[in-house]
Design a protein around this motif. Structure first.
Motif, PDB file in Angstrom:
ATOM      1  N   GLY A  48      -1.442  -5.124   0.471  1.00  0.00           N
ATOM      2  CA  GLY A  48      -1.960  -3.845  -0.017  1.00  0.00           C
ATOM      3  C   GLY A  48      -2.108  -3.805  -1.520  1.00  0.00           C
TER       4      GLY A  48
ATOM      5  N   GLU B  53      -5.134  -6.136  -2.386  1.00  0.00           N
ATOM      6  CA  GLU B  53      -6.376  -5.521  -1.921  1.00  0.00           C
ATOM      7  C   GLU B  53      -6.716  -4.241  -2.690  1.00  0.00           C
ATOM      8  N   ALA B  54      -5.702  -3.593  -3.261  1.00  0.00           N
ATOM      9  CA  ALA B  54      -5.978  -2.459  -4.152  1.00  0.00           C
ATOM     10  C   ALA B  54      -6.661  -2.946  -5.427  1.00  0.00           C
TER      11      ALA B  54
ATOM     12  N   ALA C 200       0.827  -1.207   0.000  1.00  0.00           N
ATOM     13  CA  ALA C 200       0.000   0.000   0.000  1.00  0.00           C
ATOM     14  C   ALA C 200       0.863   1.258   0.000  1.00  0.00           C
TER      15      ALA C 200
ATOM     16  N   ASN D 170     -12.085  -1.636   2.412  1.00  0.00           N
ATOM     17  CA  ASN D 170     -11.397  -2.924   2.404  1.00  0.00           C
ATOM     18  C   ASN D 170     -10.419  -2.872   3.575  1.00  0.00           C
TER      19      ASN D 170
ATOM     20  N   VAL E 127     -13.904   3.811  -2.480  1.00  0.00           N
ATOM     21  CA  VAL E 127     -13.404   2.763  -1.587  1.00  0.00           C
ATOM     22  C   VAL E 127     -12.155   3.261  -0.883  1.00  0.00           C
TER      23      VAL E 127
ATOM     24  N   SER F 205     -10.178  -3.688  -4.504  1.00  0.00           N
ATOM     25  CA  SER F 205     -10.929  -2.441  -4.323  1.00  0.00           C
ATOM     26  C   SER F 205     -11.373  -1.862  -5.666  1.00  0.00           C
TER      27      SER F 205
ATOM     28  N   HIS G 208      -7.825  -3.842   6.755  1.00  0.00           N
ATOM     29  CA  HIS G 208      -6.625  -4.650   6.957  1.00  0.00           C
ATOM     30  C   HIS G 208      -7.040  -6.007   7.519  1.00  0.00           C
TER      31      HIS G 208
ATOM     32  N   SER H 112     -13.029  -7.801   5.157  1.00  0.00           N
ATOM     33  CA  SER H 112     -11.637  -8.243   5.050  1.00  0.00           C
ATOM     34  C   SER H 112     -11.563  -9.434   4.105  1.00  0.00           C
TER      35      SER H 112
ATOM     36  N   SER I 173      -8.962   1.706   1.330  1.00  0.00           N
ATOM     37  CA  SER I 173      -8.283   0.446   1.633  1.00  0.00           C
ATOM     38  C   SER I 173      -7.208   0.685   2.684  1.00  0.00           C
ATOM     39  N   ASN I 174      -7.272  -0.073   3.775  1.00  0.00           N
ATOM     40  CA  ASN I 174      -6.313   0.060   4.875  1.00  0.00           C
ATOM     41  C   ASN I 174      -5.231  -1.013   4.827  1.00  0.00           C
ATOM     42  N   SER I 175      -4.018  -0.630   5.188  1.00  0.00           N
ATOM     43  CA  SER I 175      -2.923  -1.584   5.395  1.00  0.00           C
ATOM     44  C   SER I 175      -2.100  -1.104   6.584  1.00  0.00           C
TER      45      SER I 175
END
Length: 412
Positions: free
Chosen positions: A346, A349-350, A168, A301, A392, A353, A303, A333, A394-396
């Motif tokens: 990350g 998940e990107a 990320a 989204n 969206v 997303s 972590h 998640s 997105s956390n990391s």
């Protein structure tokens, strides 16, 4: 100087639930798990018995066999996903633009399998038997280096190493490079191949891995009975490009990246700060950078590692940032299906997303069975949800107190 808009024009992924983006996404929608009993290590030697390994990955489909032998699997994964993403973007890299094409790919721990193999040679056969390729196969920046060599990209070439936030952070740092005008295109994301005796032993000693012996149930983010994360491997890559360039070459635009926030906890080497204070600030910074209000976010989204403290404090952080809007906010998640890909998380998940935005589908948190009073958001339990998705986040989050939030938006 005016900041340039940055769009996503290509996607690539190799994951435990599919060795291309479409297969991975179909698995996500179906709630399919990539977790099974671990095969890369002798499971009877460890308290953790399961992992999310790649299946049927053939590096020679993406590179020469001789080159593949000089790469640790984490680099092979990055090269494969990057070539997919460049092909998907229909981006031709040649003398006319090579200096304007960058690479920014993160890895949390680099060539663990190479390190382990060569250390065994050192101990059993002596220093002369250690490969001359040991160092360039092991170091975390070599994924970015080899992608640059394989694809001829001569712009900025970098690697952000921030544990499980590496992918990320790399996307966020790459986004800013395109926004500033340092490059016009950048191959960005994360990669990891950590499933080795040393990594399994280390994370087991830290009591971070799930000891649930049912592969289908082991990764259970936000569930009261979660007991640790499931180690995974793979790579997720985006092609980030200036909007002007994408329009000029009539590229397909998946979406836009509009915000990046990165903070430090200054608290503990492995535990998150109390109540997710650092994660909350990362989300706030990302939203401010994006110029959007919390109420405009449709989906997070998370972590969501399936560990006791992460899930509790990430939930608290989301509440801090989003206030009353949490009642209308979907949070899930996808590590419940992919496992935790560490520095690659990350990146993968990107990609997820972006697909959520383009297809109007919010992935589920699978294995959600027993609510936890400390985790009381809408985690999209067990079944993907169809709804319009415009924005969206997105956390990391990573060991060392690294917190990253990325904001993606439907392209208009």
């Amino acid at each position: 100087m005016d900041e340039r808009r940055v769009v996503i024009t290509g996607l690539g992924a190799v994951t435990p639930i599919g060795n291309d983006v479409n297969t991975m996404w179909e698995s996500i929608i179906a709630g399919k798990s990539g977790i099974d009993f671990v095969t890369r290590v002798e499971k009877d030697n460890y308290p953790a018995k399961v992992a999310a390994e790649l299946k049927d990955f053939d590096p020679t489909a993406y590179m020469d066999k001789k080159d593949a032998r000089k790469m640790d699997p984490f680099t092979q994964y990055a090269v494969a996903a990057s070539k997919m993403a460049v092909e998907d973007a229909k981006l031709t890299i040649d003398d006319s633009n090579a200096h304007r094409v960058g690479v920014w790919i993160g890895s949390g721990i680099g060539g663990m399998q190479t390190w382990e193999e060569q250390h065994t040679k050192l101990m059993e056969k002596g220093p002369k038997r250690v490969s001359p390729f040991f160092v360039p196969m092991m170091i975390p920046d070599m994924a970015a280096g080899q992608v640059s060599i394989q694809l001829g990209a001569k712009g900025i070439n970098s690697c952000t190493v921030t544990a499980c936030a590496s992918g990320a952070n790399s996307i966020g740092d790459a986004y800013k490079a395109v926004q500033r005008g340092d490059v016009d295109y950048i191959i960005a994301g994360g990669t990891e191949a950590p499933i080795s005796n040393m990594a399994f032993a280390g994370f087991s000693s830290a009591k971070a891995l799930s000891t649930n012996e049912d592969p289908s149930k082991a990764s259970r983010p936000f569930d009261k009975n979660r007991d640790g994360f499931v180690m995974g491997e793979g790579s997720g890559i985006l092609i980030l490009e200036s909007l002007d360039s994408a329009l000029e070459r009539d590229a397909h635009i998946y979406g836009e990246i509009i915000g990046y926030g990165s903070t430090g906890d200054a608290y503990h080497i492995t535990a998150p700060a109390e109540n997710g204070e650092g994660a909350a600030r990362a989300m706030q910074h990302a939203l401010k950078d994006a110029g959007v209000s919390p109420e405009e976010v449709d989906y997070i989204n998370a972590h969501g590692t399936s560990t006791a403290l992460n899930d509790k404090y990430e939930t608290a952080a989301i509440k801090t940032v989003f206030g009353d809007h949490v009642k209308n906010l979907a949070v899930s998640s996808t590590k419940s299906m992919t496992g935790h890909l560490l520095g690659a998380a990350g990146g993968v998940e990107a990609v997820i997303s972006i697909k959520s935005i383009t297809d109007g589908i919010i992935p589920a948190t699978t294995n959600y069975e027993t609510p936890d009073p400390d985790c009381d958001l809408d985690y999209v339990p067990n079944e993907a949800r169809r709804q319009d998705v415009n924005i969206v986040l997105s956390n990391s989050l990573g060991f060392g107190g690294h917190n990253v939030a990325l904001v993606f938006k439907k392209y208009q």
